[in-house]
Scaffold this active site. Structure first.
Site, PDB file in Angstrom:
ATOM      1  N   GLU A   1       8.860   3.440   2.764  1.00 52.54           N
ATOM      2  CA  GLU A   1       7.709   2.610   3.491  1.00 52.54           C
ATOM      3  C   GLU A   1       7.604   3.187   4.758  1.00 52.54           C
ATOM      4  OE1 GLU A   1       7.238  -1.046   1.927  1.00 52.54           O
ATOM      5  OE2 GLU A   1       8.133  -0.727  -0.096  1.00 52.54           O
TER       6      GLU A   1
ATOM      7  N   GLU B   1      13.601  -6.238  -2.572  1.00 51.11           N
ATOM      8  CA  GLU B   1      13.678  -7.330  -1.276  1.00 51.11           C
ATOM      9  C   GLU B   1      14.617  -8.361  -1.992  1.00 51.11           C
ATOM     10  OE1 GLU B   1       9.849  -7.998   0.290  1.00 51.11           O
ATOM     11  OE2 GLU B   1       9.671  -5.940   0.848  1.00 51.11           O
TER      12      GLU B   1
HETATM   13  O1  G3I Z   1      -7.931  -7.295  -2.739  1.00 51.93           O
HETATM   14  C1  G3I Z   1      -7.901  -8.658  -1.986  1.00 51.93           C
HETATM   15  C2  G3I Z   1      -9.180  -8.942  -1.597  1.00 51.93           C
HETATM   16  O2  G3I Z   1     -10.021  -9.047  -2.778  1.00 51.93           O
HETATM   17  C3  G3I Z   1      -9.215 -10.250  -0.943  1.00 51.93           C
HETATM   18  O3  G3I Z   1     -10.617 -10.467  -0.467  1.00 51.93           O
HETATM   19  C4  G3I Z   1      -8.488 -10.389   0.121  1.00 51.93           C
HETATM   20  C5  G3I Z   1      -8.381 -11.509   0.985  1.00 51.93           C
HETATM   21  O4  G3I Z   1      -6.950 -11.964   1.650  1.00 51.93           O
HETATM   22  O5  G3I Z   1      -7.004 -10.111  -0.355  1.00 51.93           O
HETATM   23  C6  G3I Z   1      -6.957  -8.723  -0.920  1.00 51.93           C
HETATM   24  O6  G3I Z   1      -5.695  -8.403  -1.531  1.00 51.93           O
HETATM   25  C7  G3I Z   1      -4.736  -8.185  -0.676  1.00 51.93           C
HETATM   26  C8  G3I Z   1      -4.000  -6.689  -0.759  1.00 51.93           C
HETATM   27  O7  G3I Z   1      -2.926  -6.463   0.008  1.00 51.93           O
HETATM   28  C9  G3I Z   1      -5.007  -5.855  -0.711  1.00 51.93           C
HETATM   29  O8  G3I Z   1      -5.596  -5.599   0.591  1.00 51.93           O
HETATM   30  C10 G3I Z   1      -3.561  -9.417  -0.585  1.00 51.93           C
HETATM   31  O9  G3I Z   1      -4.242 -10.395  -0.196  1.00 51.93           O
HETATM   32  C11 G3I Z   1      -2.406  -8.867   0.225  1.00 51.93           C
HETATM   33  O10 G3I Z   1      -1.487  -9.964   0.248  1.00 51.93           O
HETATM   34  C12 G3I Z   1      -1.969  -7.527  -0.136  1.00 51.93           C
HETATM   35  O11 G3I Z   1      -0.895  -7.142   0.870  1.00 51.93           O
HETATM   36  C13 G3I Z   1      -0.034  -6.115   0.495  1.00 51.93           C
HETATM   37  C14 G3I Z   1       1.336  -6.710   0.528  1.00 51.93           C
HETATM   38  O12 G3I Z   1       2.104  -5.685   0.234  1.00 51.93           O
HETATM   39  C15 G3I Z   1       1.546  -7.832  -0.626  1.00 51.93           C
HETATM   40  O13 G3I Z   1       1.546  -7.476  -1.851  1.00 51.93           O
HETATM   41  C16 G3I Z   1      -0.380  -5.062   1.290  1.00 51.93           C
HETATM   42  O14 G3I Z   1      -1.471  -4.343   1.130  1.00 51.93           O
HETATM   43  C17 G3I Z   1       0.851  -3.778   1.154  1.00 51.93           C
HETATM   44  O15 G3I Z   1       0.876  -2.968   2.040  1.00 51.93           O
HETATM   45  C18 G3I Z   1       2.386  -4.554   1.287  1.00 51.93           C
HETATM   46  O16 G3I Z   1       3.197  -3.791   0.721  1.00 51.93           O
HETATM   47  C19 G3I Z   1       4.568  -4.068   1.266  1.00 51.93           C
HETATM   48  C20 G3I Z   1       5.394  -3.603  -0.103  1.00 51.93           C
HETATM   49  O17 G3I Z   1       4.742  -3.573  -1.192  1.00 51.93           O
HETATM   50  C21 G3I Z   1       6.798  -4.014  -0.039  1.00 51.93           C
HETATM   51  N1  G3I Z   1       7.437  -3.715   1.379  1.00 51.93           N
HETATM   52  C22 G3I Z   1       6.552  -4.298   2.500  1.00 51.93           C
HETATM   53  C23 G3I Z   1       5.140  -3.844   2.443  1.00 51.93           C
HETATM   54  C24 G3I Z   1       4.334  -4.268   3.692  1.00 51.93           C
HETATM   55  O18 G3I Z   1       4.211  -5.608   3.495  1.00 51.93           O
END
Ligand code: G3I
Length: 365
Positions: A256, A150
């Site tokens: 994705e 990105e």
């Molecule tokens: O694990 C914690 C949990 O302990 C906590 O209670 C909760 C509260 O917000 O957060 C949890 O973590 C979250 C994590 O996903 C696991 O669910 C993060 O906040 C959240 O930001 C994270 O989001 C991920 C996101 O990328 C940011 O890293 C998504 O799962 C994931 O599907 C998404 O994937 C991205 C690719 O890496 C890049 N392209 C876009 C794609 C979709 O956004």
């Protein structure tokens, strides 16, 4: 031929392939981005095994997960994920080494011990240490890496401004690929982005890839994330991008893939004024209406007909999450019950699954 065999023949000849793996054999590899905790989620294993042979950890290999604090590497989840893949016979896609977005990179990365921005050489040394440590640890065990994620700007500029561009200009991208290649010369190295099939961003990607190739940077594929929205899939732009990739002799991975059933674009529109109203939108809590599932099936089929035609240059197609119940689109950018994938929450095949299988039966290129 005995009469009853004759009667059976057409049924056998036209039987639907029994899995995505079977339907895509000889065309491209099938992958999926999955929950980091998959080693403990035994109930998900049969569906995963049946349809996919490449897995991407959804979060545990990102810079923020691996090195949230300077010099403190946390490989617990990533190690378990890679061991699981090895034991069960999956290939692994590493995601991601440099996420060129400041809200996705731990702030310390760019700063010295006094909180001042690092200069180019020091920041690159930090990047090299991160890449050497992570790629080196899984050398030979991770088949392909999203090296930079990105980096292209969504608006008028070339690159998204970040701590990386401030210190290094566009050079940080070339360096990331060089370090990754040195750490594992056999890994397939990918530049990954979203909306990069759209003409404005594609033009920037063209500039980036040409410049990297001119410098003989080891970049092997471009990743089209493929986060689409129902009724707004840019089919023509996608096809134009696949043609563009062919013209540059670049491999493509669809990294994705999903189709959001609850359009989210307005969330960011008009200075974010719609958010309060949108946060209440949850139209399909008890299941997706059949007419919408049909539409989704048609649009997935259209996508796979295009992928089929360009299968020579597509190395892999990965969905982002295993089934609707696991999708990031249930939580982002607001909580709702979403239905973006080929399998529903009970892991049943949706109409979109059968439409994809049928689209894959059509003659490719
Ligand atoms: O694990 C914690 C949990 O302990 C906590 O209670 C909760 C509260 O917000 O957060 C949890 O973590 C979250 C994590 O996903 C696991 O669910 C993060 O906040 C959240 O930001 C994270 O989001 C991920 C996101 O990328 C940011 O890293 C998504 O799962 C994931 O599907 C998404 O994937 C991205 C690719 O890496 C890049 N392209 C876009 C794609 C979709 O956004």
């Amino acid at each position: 031929m005995k009469p009853f065999l004759f009667l059976l023949f057409p049924v056998i000849a036209f039987a639907e392939p029994s899995s995505l793996i079977e339907a895509t054999k000889g065309k491209f590899e099938m992958g999926v981005g999955i929950n980091d905790r998959i080693p403990e989620m035994k109930e998900e294993w049969p569906l995963l095994k049946k349809h996919f042979h490449l897995i991407t950890p959804e979060n545990c290999m990102k810079p923020d997960a691996i090195q949230r604090k300077k010099g403190v590497f946390n490989f617990k989840r990533a190690d378990a994920f890679v061991s699981f893949a090895g034991e069960q016979g999956y290939g692994v896609v590493g995601h991601t080494l440099v996420w060129a977005k400041d809200d996705r990179t731990p702030a310390w990365f760019y700063l010295d011990d006094e909180g001042k921005p690092l200069n180019r050489d020091k920041l690159l040394a930090r990047m090299k240490l991160h890449i050497d440590t992570v790629v080196g640890r899984y050398k030979g065990k991770i088949a392909m890496w999203d090296v930079v994620n990105e980096a292209l700007h969504d608006g008028e500029e070339f690159l998204r401004p970040s701590g990386w561009t401030k210190a290094c200009g566009e050079d940080f991208i070339a360096k990331a690929f060089e370090y990754a290649h040195a750490a594992d010369p056999k890994a397939l190295l990918i530049y990954n982005d979203y909306n990069n099939e759209l003409s404005k961003k594609r033009a920037k990607m063209d500039r980036l890839i040409r410049s990297l190739k001119a410098k003989k940077v080891p970049i092997h594929a471009i990743g089209l994330q493929g986060h689409y929205t129902i009724d707004r899939i840019p089919f023509e732009e996608l096809e134009a991008t696949l043609k563009w990739a062919q013209s540059l002799d670049m491999q493509v991975v669809v990294s994705e893939l999903d189709i959001d059933m609850i359009p989210r674009g307005r969330w960011w529109a008009d200075g974010n004024i719609h958010r309060e109203e949108m946060a209440k939108i949850n139209p399909y809590p008890d299941g997706c209406p059949p007419e919408l599932l049909k539409k989704q099936a048609e649009q997935y089929a259209q996508l796979f007909e295009i992928f089929n035609r360009y299968s020579d240059s597509i190395a892999r197609i990965s969905f982002w999450n295993l089934h609707d119940g696991h999708s990031w689109l249930n939580d982002f950018p607001w909580k709702r019950v979403n239905h973006p994938l080929l399998f529903d929450r009970e892991r049943n095949e949706k109409p979109a699954y059968h439409a994809v299988i049928q689209a894959l039966q059509k003659t490719g290129n």
